[in-house]
Design an enzyme around this catalytic site. Structure first.
Site, PDB file in Angstrom:
ATOM      1  CE  LYS A   1     -18.750 -30.806  17.926  1.00  0.00           C
ATOM      2  NZ  LYS A   1     -18.828 -29.372  17.594  1.00  0.00           N
TER       3      LYS A   1
ATOM      4  CD  GLU B   1     -33.395 -35.432  13.804  1.00  0.00           C
ATOM      5  OE1 GLU B   1     -33.146 -34.244  14.055  1.00  0.00           O
ATOM      6  OE2 GLU B   1     -34.330 -36.049  14.335  1.00  0.00           O
TER       7      GLU B   1
ATOM      8  CB  CYS C   1     -32.239 -29.751   7.326  1.00  0.00           C
ATOM      9  SG  CYS C   1     -33.397 -29.644   8.695  1.00  0.00           S
TER      10      CYS C   1
ATOM     11  CD  GLU D   1     -28.402 -29.668   2.856  1.00  0.00           C
ATOM     12  OE1 GLU D   1     -27.343 -30.224   3.198  1.00  0.00           O
ATOM     13  OE2 GLU D   1     -29.390 -29.577   3.602  1.00  0.00           O
TER      14      GLU D   1
HETATM   15  P1  NAD Z   1     -21.734 -30.476   9.778  1.00  0.00           P
HETATM   16  O1  NAD Z   1     -21.996 -31.882   9.433  1.00  0.00           O
HETATM   17  O2  NAD Z   1     -20.583 -29.781   9.181  1.00  0.00           O
HETATM   18  O3  NAD Z   1     -21.561 -30.315  11.361  1.00  0.00           O
HETATM   19  C1  NAD Z   1     -22.550 -30.720  12.277  1.00  0.00           C
HETATM   20  C2  NAD Z   1     -21.912 -30.995  13.609  1.00  0.00           C
HETATM   21  O4  NAD Z   1     -21.044 -32.123  13.488  1.00  0.00           O
HETATM   22  C3  NAD Z   1     -21.034 -29.854  14.149  1.00  0.00           C
HETATM   23  O5  NAD Z   1     -21.233 -29.754  15.532  1.00  0.00           O
HETATM   24  C4  NAD Z   1     -19.624 -30.350  13.834  1.00  0.00           C
HETATM   25  O6  NAD Z   1     -18.654 -29.813  14.696  1.00  0.00           O
HETATM   26  C5  NAD Z   1     -19.788 -31.838  14.046  1.00  0.00           C
HETATM   27  N1  NAD Z   1     -18.797 -32.691  13.381  1.00  0.00           N
HETATM   28  C6  NAD Z   1     -18.107 -32.442  12.245  1.00  0.00           C
HETATM   29  N2  NAD Z   1     -17.312 -33.490  11.939  1.00  0.00           N
HETATM   30  C7  NAD Z   1     -17.506 -34.419  12.903  1.00  0.00           C
HETATM   31  C8  NAD Z   1     -16.980 -35.726  13.136  1.00  0.00           C
HETATM   32  N3  NAD Z   1     -16.092 -36.302  12.319  1.00  0.00           N
HETATM   33  N4  NAD Z   1     -17.418 -36.396  14.227  1.00  0.00           N
HETATM   34  C9  NAD Z   1     -18.329 -35.865  15.058  1.00  0.00           C
HETATM   35  N5  NAD Z   1     -18.849 -34.625  14.888  1.00  0.00           N
HETATM   36  C10 NAD Z   1     -18.449 -33.916  13.820  1.00  0.00           C
HETATM   37  O7  NAD Z   1     -23.106 -29.699   9.476  1.00  0.00           O
HETATM   38  P2  NAD Z   1     -23.407 -28.149   9.621  1.00  0.00           P
HETATM   39  O8  NAD Z   1     -22.753 -27.438   8.478  1.00  0.00           O
HETATM   40  O9  NAD Z   1     -23.131 -27.698  11.014  1.00  0.00           O
HETATM   41  O10 NAD Z   1     -24.985 -28.126   9.433  1.00  0.00           O
HETATM   42  C11 NAD Z   1     -25.600 -28.067   8.219  1.00  0.00           C
HETATM   43  C12 NAD Z   1     -26.120 -29.433   7.806  1.00  0.00           C
HETATM   44  O11 NAD Z   1     -26.998 -29.925   8.806  1.00  0.00           O
HETATM   45  C13 NAD Z   1     -26.943 -29.386   6.537  1.00  0.00           C
HETATM   46  O12 NAD Z   1     -26.614 -30.472   5.722  1.00  0.00           O
HETATM   47  C14 NAD Z   1     -28.371 -29.509   7.042  1.00  0.00           C
HETATM   48  O13 NAD Z   1     -29.277 -30.015   6.111  1.00  0.00           O
HETATM   49  C15 NAD Z   1     -28.193 -30.411   8.210  1.00  0.00           C
HETATM   50  N6  NAD Z   1     -29.323 -30.290   9.120  1.00  0.00           N
HETATM   51  C16 NAD Z   1     -30.209 -31.338   9.193  1.00  0.00           C
HETATM   52  C17 NAD Z   1     -31.322 -31.236  10.034  1.00  0.00           C
HETATM   53  C18 NAD Z   1     -32.321 -32.358  10.130  1.00  0.00           C
HETATM   54  O14 NAD Z   1     -33.135 -32.347  11.054  1.00  0.00           O
HETATM   55  N7  NAD Z   1     -32.310 -33.325   9.241  1.00  0.00           N
HETATM   56  C19 NAD Z   1     -31.507 -30.086  10.798  1.00  0.00           C
HETATM   57  C20 NAD Z   1     -30.587 -29.049  10.700  1.00  0.00           C
HETATM   58  C21 NAD Z   1     -29.486 -29.174   9.854  1.00  0.00           C
END
Ligand code: NAD
Length: 480
Positions: A177, A252, A286, A382
């Site tokens: 997803k 992650e 990230c 962050e």
């Molecule tokens: P987010 O947590 O808002 O969303 C990530 C994904 O989760 C999306 O596909 C979203 O639709 C889904 N999602 C949201 N709520 C959910 C739920 N209740 N159940 C299941 N899925 C759900 O994050 P974002 O804004 O898309 O991404 C940015 C974040 O990702 C930042 O905090 C960044 O640091 C982190 N990130 C981490 C890494 C890593 O490798 N550690 C890499 C890239 C991004």
């Protein structure tokens, strides 16, 4: 106006609308236009995707295929990605205003994810131990089952491929997803998997929002593994949801990476990487080096050079080859980053450069701030944008203490020409990855993941093998 593109779900190798035909708009953050629509996945669509993946795992050829054959199939997908790399990069650039050259780089790394894990599962062996008792024991790595993978919008194709590649390489079937902000390139990847001849159900793409589409796949007891990349807050929900059916999770999550520059650093190199670490992808990484610590003796000089380099970045249309820096990925995200910038202003931060653009674009210019208190929100939290908070330090111990004083622990960087200090500090930093005199370089054999609020578990090489398989011990008596 040309007709908008549509990105459906890919379920059982067929691209489909949602069962209730709901769609959502997909934005181009540079032009601020809706350029596409995507299927809005609901519980019924999630159910269809899981049913397909389950059947493909329980009855289909993929988990039963030889390793060489599976590697070949994945390399074929990688070949198609290579052929269509401009299209894939164009989708990510359009979808999130990533400068095109950076998007092309990301596509290259996505292709490498597939090639690496195809070969790794083909070539990697388990351990064999001859035992003094007259037995030998060995390990076997069978596929785990159905994998639910959820990815964010900052590296739409690359983050998704980082999860899909090891999952399918080890013989699992997968439902990905993608983020609702960036459904395009992952949907195209699903189309390419069909073109590459993947059996139905091996790679299903479920578009839609976190709720209900994401939570419907993490909470379903027909799912055997949950791999998630996204924010720490969402990660907690995902872990709780997977816990309802005891599915192992790999998370992650967010970061607030420390970047430490010692007086003996090669300053040209340190400035170059400090800029890359916080302004590449407009800071939406990230792993960003968002907290910078500079030793006192070089503070003035470093800040002058860092500021000049930040101001030299060309801001503009992601498709203009001169552009190094563009808009943030969505209006929602722009508002969030802008509010941190305003908060830094009201908390008395000293701005060396940057700030929110005033031309109506969703741009926050490369921003460098010092003078913030160590408990100020823009310093601790962050921001996930092009905002670097800077502090000075005197001693190595102080630098390590400042760097480790965070709930996160995804990564850190340090710049020094002193070999012993490099190893000592790297060892003392609380982080999943430490870069010495560089940034963003990955060897896919090494562990990747975070400490504290930055994640649970590690992926990469044998770490991915452990997560995406059910390792088994076989103990055999040797007749004498
Ligand atoms: P987010 O947590 O808002 O969303 C990530 C994904 O989760 C999306 O596909 C979203 O639709 C889904 N999602 C949201 N709520 C959910 C739920 N209740 N159940 C299941 N899925 C759900 O994050 P974002 O804004 O898309 O991404 C940015 C974040 O990702 C930042 O905090 C960044 O640091 C982190 N990130 C981490 C890494 C890593 O490798 N550690 C890499 C890239 C991004």
């Amino acid at each position: 106006m040309s007709e908008k593109q549509f990105f459906g779900h890919i379920i059982d190798n067929v691209e489909v609308e949602s069962i209730d035909r709901q769609r959502f708009d997909v934005w181009n953050p540079w032009t601020q236009e809706i350029w596409a629509q995507a299927a809005e996945g609901g519980e019924a669509d999630a159910d269809a995707a899981i049913t397909s993946a389950r059947k493909a795992f329980d009855e289909g050829p993929w988990p039963r295929m030889g390793r060489v054959e599976r590697a070949k199939a994945i390399h074929k997908l990688a070949d198609l990605m290579e052929e269509r790399s401009n299209e894939l990069a164009t989708l990510d650039s359009t979808n999130m205003a990533k400068p095109f050259a950076q998007a092309k780089h990301d596509v290259g790394r996505s292709i490498w994810n597939f090639r690496f894990f195809a070969d790794h599962q083909r070539d990697s062996c388990g351990e064999v131990y001859p035992m003094d008792s007259g037995h030998h024991s060995y390990s076997e790595f069978g596929p785990a089952g159905v994998v639910a993978a959820i990815s964010p919008w900052n590296f739409p194709l690359m983050m998704a491929s980082w999860k899909i590649a090891p999952a399918i390489a080890w013989g699992n079937t997968c439902i990905i997803k993608p983020s609702e902000d960036t459904p395009a390139s992952v949907t195209m990847l699903g189309r390419l998997a069909v073109e590459a001849g993947f059996p139905p159900g091996v790679l299903n793409v479920l578009n839609g929002h976190g709720m209900p589409a994401g939570s419907a796949i993490t909470g379903d007891d027909r799912v055997d593994r949950v791999t998630f990349t996204g924010s720490s807050t969402t990660g907690k929900h995902v872990m709780a949801s997977a816990a309802t059916h005891l599915a192992p999770v790999s998370l992650e999550l967010g970061g607030k990476g420390a970047n430490i520059v010692f007086e003996d650093a090669d300053l040209d190199n340190a400035v170059y990487w400090a800029v890359e670490a916080i302004f590449r992808n407009a800071g939406q990484i990230c792993l960003a080096g968002s907290r910078l610590f500079v030793q006192k003796g070089i503070y003035e000089e470093f800040m002058a050079r860092f500021t000049a380099a930040a101001e030299a970045l060309t801001i503009g249309d992601p498709f203009d080859p001169a552009t190094k820096f563009s808009a943030l990925a969505s209006k929602r995200h722009f508002d969030k980053v802008a509010s941190y910038v305003e908060s830094a202003q009201s908390l008395g931060g000293n701005f060396h450069t940057g700030g929110v653009a005033t031309d109506g674009s969703w741009v926050v210019r490369p921003t460098i701030i010092d003078g913030l208190a160590l408990d100020a929100a823009p310093y601790c939290e962050e921001i996930f944008g092009p905002v670097c908070v800077v502090n000075s330090f005197e001693t190595e111990e102080e630098a390590v203490h400042l760097a480790n004083d965070t709930r996160y622990g995804l990564n850190a960087m340090l710049f020094t020409e002193n070999l012993s200090r490099a190893h000592r500090v790297a060892s003392n930093l609380k982080a999943g990855t430490v870069w010495v005199n560089c940034f963003f370089i990955r060897d896919l054999r090494t562990p990747f993941g975070g400490v504290g609020d930055s994640g649970v578990g590690r992926e990469g090489g044998n770490f991915s093998r452990e997560f995406f398989t059910e390792p088994k011990a076989v103990v055999m008596q040797i007749a004498r």
